[in-house]
Design an enzyme around this catalytic site. Structure first.
Site, PDB file in Angstrom:
ATOM      1  N   GLY A  36       0.835  -1.216   0.000  1.00 31.92           N
ATOM      2  CA  GLY A  36       0.000   0.000   0.000  1.00 31.92           C
ATOM      3  C   GLY A  36       0.864   1.258   0.000  1.00 31.92           C
ATOM      4  N   HIS A  37       1.884   1.264   0.874  1.00 36.82           N
ATOM      5  CA  HIS A  37       2.812   2.403   0.892  1.00 36.82           C
ATOM      6  C   HIS A  37       3.550   2.512  -0.451  1.00 36.82           C
ATOM      7  CE1 HIS A  37       2.816   1.371   5.349  1.00 36.82           C
ATOM      8  NE2 HIS A  37       2.504   2.652   5.373  1.00 36.82           N
ATOM      9  N   LYS A 149      -7.407   3.857   1.932  1.00 36.83           N
ATOM     10  CA  LYS A 149      -7.563   2.975   3.087  1.00 36.83           C
ATOM     11  C   LYS A 149      -7.947   3.798   4.322  1.00 36.83           C
ATOM     12  CE  LYS A 149      -6.226  -0.220   6.225  1.00 36.83           C
ATOM     13  NZ  LYS A 149      -6.037   0.653   7.353  1.00 36.83           N
TER      14      LYS A 149
HETATM   15  P1  AMP Z   1       0.637   4.875   7.565  1.00 36.66           P
HETATM   16  O1  AMP Z   1       2.088   4.514   7.465  1.00 36.66           O
HETATM   17  O2  AMP Z   1      -0.232   3.770   8.072  1.00 36.66           O
HETATM   18  O3  AMP Z   1       0.410   6.196   8.241  1.00 36.66           O
HETATM   19  O4  AMP Z   1       0.167   5.088   6.065  1.00 36.66           O
HETATM   20  C1  AMP Z   1       0.835   5.984   5.216  1.00 36.66           C
HETATM   21  C2  AMP Z   1       0.005   6.177   3.978  1.00 36.66           C
HETATM   22  O5  AMP Z   1      -0.184   4.925   3.349  1.00 36.66           O
HETATM   23  C3  AMP Z   1      -1.392   6.737   4.297  1.00 36.66           C
HETATM   24  O6  AMP Z   1      -1.745   7.689   3.305  1.00 36.66           O
HETATM   25  C4  AMP Z   1      -2.258   5.509   4.206  1.00 36.66           C
HETATM   26  O7  AMP Z   1      -3.605   5.790   3.862  1.00 36.66           O
HETATM   27  C5  AMP Z   1      -1.571   4.749   3.097  1.00 36.66           C
HETATM   28  N1  AMP Z   1      -1.947   3.339   3.156  1.00 36.66           N
HETATM   29  C6  AMP Z   1      -1.884   2.523   4.243  1.00 36.66           C
HETATM   30  N2  AMP Z   1      -2.369   1.307   3.930  1.00 36.66           N
HETATM   31  C7  AMP Z   1      -2.745   1.360   2.622  1.00 36.66           C
HETATM   32  C8  AMP Z   1      -3.326   0.419   1.713  1.00 36.66           C
HETATM   33  N3  AMP Z   1      -3.624  -0.823   2.084  1.00 36.66           N
HETATM   34  N4  AMP Z   1      -3.587   0.837   0.456  1.00 36.66           N
HETATM   35  C9  AMP Z   1      -3.297   2.109   0.063  1.00 36.66           C
HETATM   36  N5  AMP Z   1      -2.743   3.031   0.875  1.00 36.66           N
HETATM   37  C10 AMP Z   1      -2.475   2.663   2.131  1.00 36.66           C
END
Ligand code: AMP
Length: 267
Positions: A36-37, A149
């Site tokens: 996702g990242h 997400k």
């Molecule tokens: P985080 O590290 O959890 O703060 O996420 C960083 C970025 O990655 C944020 O914009 C999240 O929405 C995005 N993100 C996390 N999980 C996913 C996923 N499964 N699909 C797409 N983007 C994601």
């Protein structure tokens, strides 16, 4: 790829890029990278001349009883993965760098930040909005990339950018899922095999809700029914809200792990 820890260094490297007319994309993250990242990074490297990824586990967006201390961290694995996607700068500030002694200014988003995640996690979006504002100010990107997400986060950040007239575009990217439907999340690492099997009710419930909506039925009631059939899940909320478009969103707890997911009801 350069790994930088100081805001001043980031500003100075990017000043040269900006002077050369290169566009800058920013991907804010808390690390423990998964596909996702990496999809956000790929979206930025495809669109922008220079991609900056920030890796900062932001204490201000965690509540006192949340998982800040045990949040998964893997800086060297993250650096390798980011470099492979063509990222130019990995910015890994300390808490002191972002919140120096005397820091006392907060960005406090309104009503949209008080519902759903904001109701369960008071202050969460204040922490998100503040750190994003600081990162936007350091990096001054043309575009910043966020995942759907976290649909409410996208909506809140878009509101902040609009309200405070910040000169950048927020790009929302689709949710990346495992083949079994579970949305990728750094917190999935906490799940045992049994808990993960139970967690699959979350995407199943949202898909059932979407199908009900398309058939003229009630998406919330339908999703709630699916979740109620999985006794290992505790439901925080299931709701339809305008999160950058009509969205069916839900949050559940599986043991100590909290998971959120959503589907857009209209494209
Ligand atoms: P985080 O590290 O959890 O703060 O996420 C960083 C970025 O990655 C944020 O914009 C999240 O929405 C995005 N993100 C996390 N999980 C996913 C996923 N499964 N699909 C797409 N983007 C994601």
């Amino acid at each position: 790829m350069r790994l930088l820890r100081n805001a001043a260094e980031v500003r100075s490297v990017l000043a040269d890029d900006r002077a050369a007319g290169r566009s800058i994309g920013l991907v804010p993250t808390m690390g423990a990278f998964h596909a996702g990242h990496l999809a956000l990074m790929t979206a930025s490297t495809a669109q922008d001349d220079v991609t900056v990824v920030s890796l900062f586990v932001n204490p201000a967006q965690f509540g006192p009883s949340e998982d800040l201390a045990r949040y998964p961290r893997d800086e060297s694995g993250d650096a390798t993965a980011a470099e492979a996607t063509g990222v130019g700068i990995l910015f890994v500030p300390s808490a002191q760098e972002i919140y120096p002694a005397g820091f006392d200014t907060w960005v406090d988003p309104g009503e949209l930040a008080a519902v759903l995640e904001g109701a369960v996690r008071p202050g969460h979006f204040r922490g998100v909005a503040t750190v994003c504002t600081t990162l936007f100010s350091i990096v001054q990107p043309a575009r910043a990339y966020f995942g759907r997400k976290d649909a409410q986060q996208v909506a809140v950040v878009k509101q902040v950018v609009r309200d405070l007239a910040m000169p950048l575009e927020i790009v929302a990217c689709p949710t990346v899922r495992d083949p079994d439907g579970l949305a990728l999340s750094s917190r999935n690492a906490y799940l045992s095999a049994d808990q993960r099997a139970s967690a699959l009710a979350l995407p199943r419930a949202l898909e059932a809700g979407l199908a009900a909506h398309r058939g003229g039925g009630d998406p919330v009631a339908t999703a709630e029914e699916v979740l109620a059939a999985e006794p290992a899940l505790a439901v925080d909320y299931v709701a339809v809200a305008d999160l950058d478009g009509p969205t069916l969103a839900a949050a559940v707890r599986v043991g100590p792990t909290r998971l959120i997911d959503n589907v857009r009801l209209e494209d």
